[in-house]
Design an enzyme around this catalytic site. Structure first.
Site: not given
Lengths: 504, 504
Positions: B267, B290, B384, B404
């Site tokens: 991300g 990962e 994970g 938002k």
């Protein structure tokens, strides 16, 4: 003097014998103490009392770090005298609980395998005094613990000073049953070379820097006996459900009659389960747990358990007599380890433990609250349940389906505090039955939990909540406005039952 | 034919080359599939499409087990065609998410290190077909994976049948960067002999029973590129806060400039953090994670990261070109592992990882929701994050303090779903600052979280809740009636703000 020489084998230490009062006089306001003791076993019994006595005249507050709960009413006393700044990682005393919930002092509720990492990496306050109960100090400066190890090793290695309490009421036969293994700092560590409960991987005592030993106090006092709650009708039924489940696992080829190393939290259900194993077909069992209670010794006596590894031995008064007067018959079938080893994720996962712990409440999706009454008030602490449930082959949680004569349902729409998430709860057992949740999505779990585990008194009410939640949809349907309505209803009306119903 | 011989080196298998359609024709309604693929990398790209095509005329439903999220829109397609009974352990597709939340099929949200244990111990449905993307099948019957390993090893070992997709678009230089280690069944296991990210402990491919290989399909299609979200003003600030925290750890003597092996979820924030490390003084870094995204390759290029271990390589379109066309320069600094090894508690704890994962929301006591929007709707899954946060040296959670346009506060009185409990959350970072929660009791955490991490828009409202809760007392004060009022307010009024306030 003979006793002194036997117990303090390093001659340099003979002139460090002091009274408890003198040792206590070294402790200053604001200090941090690391005390031996795990579930009432192997706790220090003299210096804390002397300190509390001193505090009557000269008030002081200290941080108290331990293995787990202390015996000898030390937690009670310290709470009563308002002597605590911070307490970790576990306690189980009614007076202390009251102080925690009143906000009189801070309680850090920790996975029991984690405290040592924080001490070792210097995250917590430095320990000024490690105070440890011991059988003896050897020629090589090894401190031999008594009936528990807890965090004593990491405390003494990282403390500025050490005080030893030699308890001559503890049998000398305990020497040799401890296995002290030091994993070393994270990042510089090798694999822990343990692959079975009986593997001996360390040394028999805690190697300390003898220069740090400020004083040695002699005591002669047994551990506080545990109060054994005999199996009742419901715990016996719960044990039967659990054994039925284990038999199904054998039928499915996932277990053999040797099962897998067993871990069990303390308490009446655990006791009932172990009693249930006495009459079962299971054989050659192994125990890899935190605490050994009476029932494990019954299983050892019956030849059902062939080896038991633990961090502490906590017995009833009667059992204490019989076990410690015949301790030579157990010595080759027992090992005591530091709690970071008894509870280590690495080992729990490797051996594939069957882990049995008690839930305070659980919800329709399988989340478990182990610690907080009505979401706010601390009971005891999470203890080792997280270390075990997350990493075990089988994370089993047991609870009676109702409490307070049916005014409380142990199964609620949404647990008021989460200690174990849906990801870590494999099987739930109540006196109503068991729910095997493995491989099930949340919506699949609901029916199993309500039908197999909830009390009939609450099944309809649980179903109503779920049906209303289903209209809102989602992976985990909820009506957030009503999620805690059972708890608030209990707080206002003294019952979780929404409708007039017959008392159970 | 030359290509065939290079890619299928076991001559016995040459007559098993089939079309994707033929392979798909073997799959029957009700079967369980184990697919390769982890965060859009190394997923199978032909047979699932052929199966979906077939399902248009002959509807069928299957269980789909994977490593993590799939690329190539397979999850989207399967959800659209209503082809799923059960899906586990992770997904990240908008269409699939919709199906999950509508209850169209079951999604089991699992710790990514746990699935393999359930397959191995026969807890889940038996896998009828393991379908794996590969570079090649060697003379010895070893399947060489491509850009991810995921659960491919355990799937193929326990499946009744195997289908291989040889993807000739994946560079052959990938051969040799995989490290396949089989821990064996729980209870018969030895320690995993890994103590540093660069340790090679296994073999270069998945050893399969070649008799189980039903068919081999050739494909030529790149992985789905990842969409890199460039650091924005807030993620850059978050990265700076995190780096400030790490510097403080160095000052305190708890870390060196080499830090500790780094894990990061995927991300934009993770990306920003890794970009932040590019310009930092930290050096000789190691990654044990990962997924490797673009930023890790930038760090490898800059010589900041000396070794990276992962389970999957997921790159943007542009980065994919540059990395795979120069792959020989990375080969000795990379290893790909099965997800149970990349995420193994034993290894995470041993190496003492610094673990950075994203929270969806968190509460004033430090509990984290990683998965459920407004407590009910699944986002992606826990992935994970639990494997890492629980066992890491530092379990760090990052999130922007509002969402938002300020209508949602990421910090709430009580998280609407708990994935990570207060016991496992060490540090929280938002664009406002960081809160180091280690060693703090719940009442101590509140002020740090509100003052350091909450958005100014919500600080007063959070304080009001806490002050009201304090009157009720407890270890973890709450007003259960209002615990979810922020969420219900948002559902009704489109904002968590109680009072009229200026838009942010």
């Amino acid at each position: 003097m003979e006793s002194v020489c036997k117990r303090i084998r390093d001659q340099r230490l003979h002139d460090r014998i002091v009274s408890a009062e003198e040792a206590a006089s070294w402790i200053e306001d604001g200090m941090t103490l690391g005390l031996s003791g795990f579930t009432r076993a192997g706790d220090v019994k003299a210096v804390p009392f002397a300190l509390a006595k001193r505090a009557e005249e000269n008030p002081l507050k200290v941080n108290v770090f331990t293995g787990a709960s202390l015996g000898s009413d030390v937690d009670k006393l310290f709470a009563e005298k308002n002597m605590i700044n911070k307490r970790l990682p576990f306690q189980a005393d009614a007076t202390m609980r009251k102080g925690i919930n009143a906000g009189d002092f801070h309680f850090v509720d920790q996975h029991l395998s984690h405290t040592s990492e924080w001490i070792r990496s210097n995250v917590l306050d430095t320990i000024d005094f490690a105070i440890l109960e011991a059988i003896a100090v050897t020629e090589e400066g090894m401190v031999i613990p008594t009936t528990s190890i807890g965090n004593s090793m990491v405390f003494s290695q990282h403390a500025k000073n050490i005080i030893i309490e030699i308890n001559t009421a503890q049998t000398e036969l305990l020497e040799g049953i401890h296995d002290l293994y030091e994993p070393g700092p994270q990042g510089e560590r090798q694999p822990i070379p343990l692959s079975a409960p009986s593997d001996r991987i360390g040394v028999k005592g805690i190697q300390v820097d003898v220069d740090k030993i400020r004083g040695i106090v002699f005591t002669h006092q047994e551990d506080s006996p545990s109060t054994i709650i005999e199996p009742d009708e419901e715990t016996v039924v719960m044990a039967q459900h659990l054994i039925t489940f284990l038999r199904e696992e054998i039928k499915a080829g996932r277990l053999t009659e040797k099962l897998a190393p067993l871990q069990s939290g303390i308490g009446s259900v655990a006791n009932a389960v172990f009693h249930g194993l006495l009459d079962s077909e299971f054989t050659d069992l192994e125990v890899y747990s935190e605490v050994l209670q009476d029932a494990v010794f019954d299983l050892l006596d019956a030849g059902k358990v062939k080896f038991a590894s633990c961090c502490s031995i906590t017995l009833s008064s009667e059992k204490m007599k019989s076990v410690f007067s015949n301790f030579e018959t157990y010595r080759d079938r027992l090992l005591l380890r530091p709690q970071e080893i008894s509870n280590h994720p690495e080992l729990i996962r490797r051996m594939g433990l069957i882990s049995i712990n008690t839930a305070l409440e659980l919800d329709i999706y399988g989340n478990v609250n182990s610690t907080h009454v009505m979401g706010t008030k601390m009971m005891n602490g999470i203890g080792g349940s997280g270390d075990f449930a997350r990493n075990a082959r089988l994370g089993i949680f047991v609870t009676k389906s109702i409490a307070k004569d049916g005014k409380i349902s142990s199964i609620v729409p949404f647990v008021s505090h989460v200690d174990h998430t849906e990801h870590d709860v494999d099987v739930i057992v109540t006196e109503q039955g068991y729910a095997d949740l493995r491989g099930l999505a949340p919506r699949e779990r609901v029916q199993k939990i309500i039908e197999n585990c909830a009390h009939p008194l609450y099944r309809e009410q649980l179903n109503e909540y779920y049906q209303e939640a289903l209209k809102k949809g989602g992976q985990t349907p909820h009506v957030l406005e009503k999620a805690f309505s059972w708890h608030t209803n209990f707080e206002k009306n003294g019952t979780m039952l929404e409708k007039a119903a017959q008392p159970v």
